[in-house]
Write a protein that holds these residues in place. Sequence first.
Motif, PDB file in Angstrom:
ATOM      1  N   ILE A   1     -31.922  31.745 -11.430  1.00  0.00           N
ATOM      2  CA  ILE A   1     -32.082  29.948 -11.987  1.00  0.00           C
ATOM      3  C   ILE A   1     -30.398  29.707 -12.024  1.00  0.00           C
ATOM      4  N   ASP A   2     -29.867  29.952 -11.211  1.00  0.00           N
ATOM      5  CA  ASP A   2     -28.842  30.301 -10.252  1.00  0.00           C
ATOM      6  C   ASP A   2     -27.836  29.979 -12.016  1.00  0.00           C
ATOM      7  N   HIS A   3     -27.520  30.724 -12.116  1.00  0.00           N
ATOM      8  CA  HIS A   3     -26.871  30.985 -13.547  1.00  0.00           C
ATOM      9  C   HIS A   3     -26.458  32.426 -13.690  1.00  0.00           C
ATOM     10  N   HIS A   4     -25.154  32.637 -13.614  1.00  0.00           N
ATOM     11  CA  HIS A   4     -24.795  34.256 -13.384  1.00  0.00           C
ATOM     12  C   HIS A   4     -24.367  34.541 -14.816  1.00  0.00           C
ATOM     13  N   PRO A   5     -24.397  36.782 -14.545  1.00  0.00           N
ATOM     14  CA  PRO A   5     -23.188  36.897 -15.745  1.00  0.00           C
ATOM     15  C   PRO A   5     -21.998  37.689 -15.580  1.00  0.00           C
TER      16      PRO A   5
ATOM     17  N   HIS B   1     -19.407  28.501 -17.472  1.00  0.00           N
ATOM     18  CA  HIS B   1     -17.818  27.956 -16.422  1.00  0.00           C
ATOM     19  C   HIS B   1     -17.627  26.544 -16.253  1.00  0.00           C
ATOM     20  N   ASP B   2     -19.309  26.398 -16.006  1.00  0.00           N
ATOM     21  CA  ASP B   2     -19.196  24.949 -15.573  1.00  0.00           C
ATOM     22  C   ASP B   2     -18.399  23.417 -16.597  1.00  0.00           C
ATOM     23  N   VAL B   3     -18.838  23.819 -17.417  1.00  0.00           N
ATOM     24  CA  VAL B   3     -18.373  22.919 -18.735  1.00  0.00           C
ATOM     25  C   VAL B   3     -17.652  23.754 -19.756  1.00  0.00           C
TER      26      VAL B   3
HETATM   27  C1  LIG Z   1     -22.828  24.897  -8.337  1.00  0.00           C
HETATM   28  C2  LIG Z   1     -23.492  26.330  -8.794  1.00  0.00           C
HETATM   29  O1  LIG Z   1     -24.984  26.072  -9.277  1.00  0.00           O
HETATM   30  C3  LIG Z   1     -22.726  25.952 -10.611  1.00  0.00           C
HETATM   31  O2  LIG Z   1     -21.099  26.640  -9.993  1.00  0.00           O
HETATM   32  C4  LIG Z   1     -23.094  27.680 -11.497  1.00  0.00           C
HETATM   33  C5  LIG Z   1     -23.474  28.517 -11.107  1.00  0.00           C
HETATM   34  N1  LIG Z   1     -23.900  29.924 -11.806  1.00  0.00           N
HETATM   35  C6  LIG Z   1     -23.050  28.967 -12.961  1.00  0.00           C
HETATM   36  N2  LIG Z   1     -22.967  30.332 -13.751  1.00  0.00           N
HETATM   37  C7  LIG Z   1     -22.057  30.758 -15.031  1.00  0.00           C
HETATM   38  N3  LIG Z   1     -22.272  31.713 -15.781  1.00  0.00           N
HETATM   39  N4  LIG Z   1     -22.037  29.608 -15.156  1.00  0.00           N
HETATM   40  C8  LIG Z   1     -21.861  28.234 -14.498  1.00  0.00           C
HETATM   41  O3  LIG Z   1     -21.233  27.511 -14.353  1.00  0.00           O
HETATM   42  C9  LIG Z   1     -23.086  28.670 -13.314  1.00  0.00           C
HETATM   43  N5  LIG Z   1     -22.607  27.809 -12.144  1.00  0.00           N
END
Ligand SMILES: C[C@H](O)[C@H](O)[C@H]1CNC2=NC(N)=NC(=O)C2=N1
Length: 94
Positions: free
Chosen positions: A53-57, A73-75
């Motif tokens: 799901i391209d989202h990381h803990p 993290h991005d927002v």
């Molecule tokens: C480019 C990539 O999709 C992004 O940087 C994703 C990757 N995994 C991520 N994981 C989390 N937890 N926060 C993010 O903002 C995030 N951004």
Amino acid sequence: MPVKLTEHEIEDALKKLPNWQREGDTLRREFQFKNFLDAFAFMTKVAICAEKIDHHPNWSNSYNKVVISLTTHDVGGLTPRDLALAEAINREAP
Ligand SMILES: C[C@H](O)[C@H](O)[C@H]1CNC2=NC(N)=NC(=O)C2=N1
């Protein structure tokens, strides 16, 4: 780019994620296993979900314990992506 959840949306979502606690801009859950191998096997399953799901803990592991903290993290806050990952993690939890 995902959009931050409102306070109301976060409170509503937490009703369906009773094992998760709100800590500021994060959701936190602790897991305990029989031993390190079981903890690490769980982390491997979560890592595969996170990649899908391209989202990381954010997480830590100490022997048989795993602490997971979710945020976007991005927002700089909680988004639907954190809820999706929490739900996916719950499906892998013992
Ligand atoms: C480019 C990539 O999709 C992004 O940087 C994703 C990757 N995994 C991520 N994981 C989390 N937890 N926060 C993010 O903002 C995030 N951004």
